[in-house]
Write an enzyme that holds these catalytic residues in place. Structure first.
Site, PDB file in Angstrom:
ATOM      1  N   GLU A 154     -35.877 -22.601  39.988  1.00  0.00           N
ATOM      2  CA  GLU A 154     -35.077 -22.944  38.798  1.00  0.00           C
ATOM      3  C   GLU A 154     -35.541 -24.283  38.228  1.00  0.00           C
ATOM      4  O   GLU A 154     -36.033 -25.145  38.965  1.00  0.00           O
ATOM      5  CB  GLU A 154     -33.601 -23.074  39.204  1.00  0.00           C
TER       6      GLU A 154
ATOM      7  N   GLY B 232     -37.219 -21.857  31.307  1.00  0.00           N
ATOM      8  CA  GLY B 232     -37.240 -23.266  31.704  1.00  0.00           C
ATOM      9  C   GLY B 232     -38.139 -23.591  32.873  1.00  0.00           C
ATOM     10  O   GLY B 232     -38.721 -24.669  32.934  1.00  0.00           O
TER      11      GLY B 232
ATOM     12  N   ASP C 286     -27.173 -27.269  37.342  1.00  0.00           N
ATOM     13  CA  ASP C 286     -26.107 -28.090  36.763  1.00  0.00           C
ATOM     14  C   ASP C 286     -24.812 -27.738  37.478  1.00  0.00           C
ATOM     15  O   ASP C 286     -24.488 -28.319  38.502  1.00  0.00           O
ATOM     16  CB  ASP C 286     -26.043 -27.821  35.260  1.00  0.00           C
TER      17      ASP C 286
ATOM     18  N   ASP D 126     -35.706 -27.272  27.449  1.00  0.00           N
ATOM     19  CA  ASP D 126     -35.684 -27.289  25.987  1.00  0.00           C
ATOM     20  C   ASP D 126     -34.338 -27.702  25.432  1.00  0.00           C
ATOM     21  O   ASP D 126     -33.330 -27.724  26.133  1.00  0.00           O
ATOM     22  CB  ASP D 126     -35.963 -25.876  25.459  1.00  0.00           C
TER      23      ASP D 126
ATOM     24  N   PHE E 219     -28.159 -34.721  29.276  1.00  0.00           N
ATOM     25  CA  PHE E 219     -28.936 -33.532  28.918  1.00  0.00           C
ATOM     26  C   PHE E 219     -30.406 -33.930  28.791  1.00  0.00           C
ATOM     27  O   PHE E 219     -30.732 -34.905  28.125  1.00  0.00           O
ATOM     28  CB  PHE E 219     -28.420 -32.929  27.608  1.00  0.00           C
TER      29      PHE E 219
HETATM   30  P1  IMP Z   1     -25.924 -23.997  35.616  1.00  0.00           P
HETATM   31  O1  IMP Z   1     -25.678 -22.513  35.743  1.00  0.00           O
HETATM   32  O2  IMP Z   1     -24.716 -24.730  35.091  1.00  0.00           O
HETATM   33  O3  IMP Z   1     -26.425 -24.619  36.896  1.00  0.00           O
HETATM   34  O4  IMP Z   1     -27.005 -24.200  34.462  1.00  0.00           O
HETATM   35  C1  IMP Z   1     -28.356 -24.005  34.687  1.00  0.00           C
HETATM   36  C2  IMP Z   1     -29.104 -23.658  33.423  1.00  0.00           C
HETATM   37  O5  IMP Z   1     -28.593 -24.338  32.268  1.00  0.00           O
HETATM   38  C3  IMP Z   1     -30.553 -24.108  33.549  1.00  0.00           C
HETATM   39  O6  IMP Z   1     -31.364 -23.086  34.110  1.00  0.00           O
HETATM   40  C4  IMP Z   1     -30.931 -24.429  32.123  1.00  0.00           C
HETATM   41  O7  IMP Z   1     -31.393 -23.282  31.461  1.00  0.00           O
HETATM   42  C5  IMP Z   1     -29.648 -24.878  31.466  1.00  0.00           C
HETATM   43  N1  IMP Z   1     -29.542 -26.352  31.470  1.00  0.00           N
HETATM   44  C6  IMP Z   1     -28.644 -27.090  32.147  1.00  0.00           C
HETATM   45  N2  IMP Z   1     -28.807 -28.392  31.926  1.00  0.00           N
HETATM   46  C7  IMP Z   1     -29.869 -28.510  31.101  1.00  0.00           C
HETATM   47  C8  IMP Z   1     -30.548 -29.657  30.506  1.00  0.00           C
HETATM   48  O8  IMP Z   1     -30.225 -30.835  30.727  1.00  0.00           O
HETATM   49  N3  IMP Z   1     -31.613 -29.368  29.696  1.00  0.00           N
HETATM   50  C9  IMP Z   1     -32.018 -28.097  29.439  1.00  0.00           C
HETATM   51  N4  IMP Z   1     -31.409 -27.009  29.974  1.00  0.00           N
HETATM   52  C10 IMP Z   1     -30.341 -27.206  30.794  1.00  0.00           C
END
Ligand code: IMP
Length: 185
Positions: A107, A52, A111, A167, A160
């Site tokens: 990153e 990403g 999220d 992606d 999202f």
């Molecule tokens: P976290 O561990 O919940 O912070 O998630 C982070 C990872 O989830 C990111 O590095 C992305 O790979 C994926 N991700 C979270 N939200 C999105 C989105 O809206 N679009 C695409 N990938 C996402």
């Protein structure tokens, strides 16, 4: 005669454009200047998280005025397609040790923050001179506050998103903007 090709993006998949290509480039330029100023006399090591952050990491590197190195890690998180679980498996580790280096973890989106928290701990345990965090996007969830991120591109509402490296099922990373995904899930 030109071959007909399927419409791209697929109609219905791309909703509101939250951040234009121009706005992304301007903000990445600002982040690069900030990093340049914060690490005068040092050689920062950008650690991009595949896939990403590939586009963001490349543009960020270009916007840093001075010597800078780049490396990548790939992780897979045990979650469903749109939500990470926080249990992170390292699929590709760094090529070189980070001991003594000024590391900036790059990153695409924070999220829940679980992925970033895990990776910051992982890197901090390897004796770097410093570890900073940088995220193009931080999603406002209203849940527990995500980890403090040193360099934030944009805060986005809870939807999202796709584009500029992000992606859905490996598609739409090549869109030059960040948009809400409105296609099938
Ligand atoms: P976290 O561990 O919940 O912070 O998630 C982070 C990872 O989830 C990111 O590095 C992305 O790979 C994926 N991700 C979270 N939200 C999105 C989105 O809206 N679009 C695409 N990938 C996402």
């Amino acid at each position: 005669m030109a071959e007909s090709r399927p419409e791209y993006p697929t109609p219905g998949d791309v909703g509101q454009i939250l951040i234009s290509s121009e706005a992304i480039q301007a903000r990445v330029g600002e982040l690069g200047r900030q990093i340049t100023d914060d690490l005068v006399g040092e050689v920062p090591l950008l650690v991009g998280i595949l896939k990403g952050s590939a586009l963001f990491t490349a543009d960020l590197m270009r916007s840093i005025r001075g010597p800078v190195e780049i490396d990548f890690m790939a992780v897979s998180s045990y979650g469903d397609a749109t939500r990470s679980s926080g249990v992170v498996r390292i699929v590709k580790d760094l090529d070189a040790p980070v001991a003594g280096r000024h590391v900036i973890l790059v990153e695409d989106i924070v999220d829940s923050g679980l992925t970033m928290t895990y990776l910051l701990e992982h890197l901090s345990g390897q004796g770097p001179a410093s570890v900073r965090s940088c995220a193009l996007l931080v999603r406002e969830t209203g849940d527990a506050p995500p980890p403090a991120v040193d360099y934030v591109g944009f805060e986005i509402p809870p939807a999202f998103v796709i584009g500029y490296g992000l992606d859905v099922a490996q598609r739409y990373r090549n869109l030059p903007y960040i948009a809400v995904y409105t296609g099938p899930t």
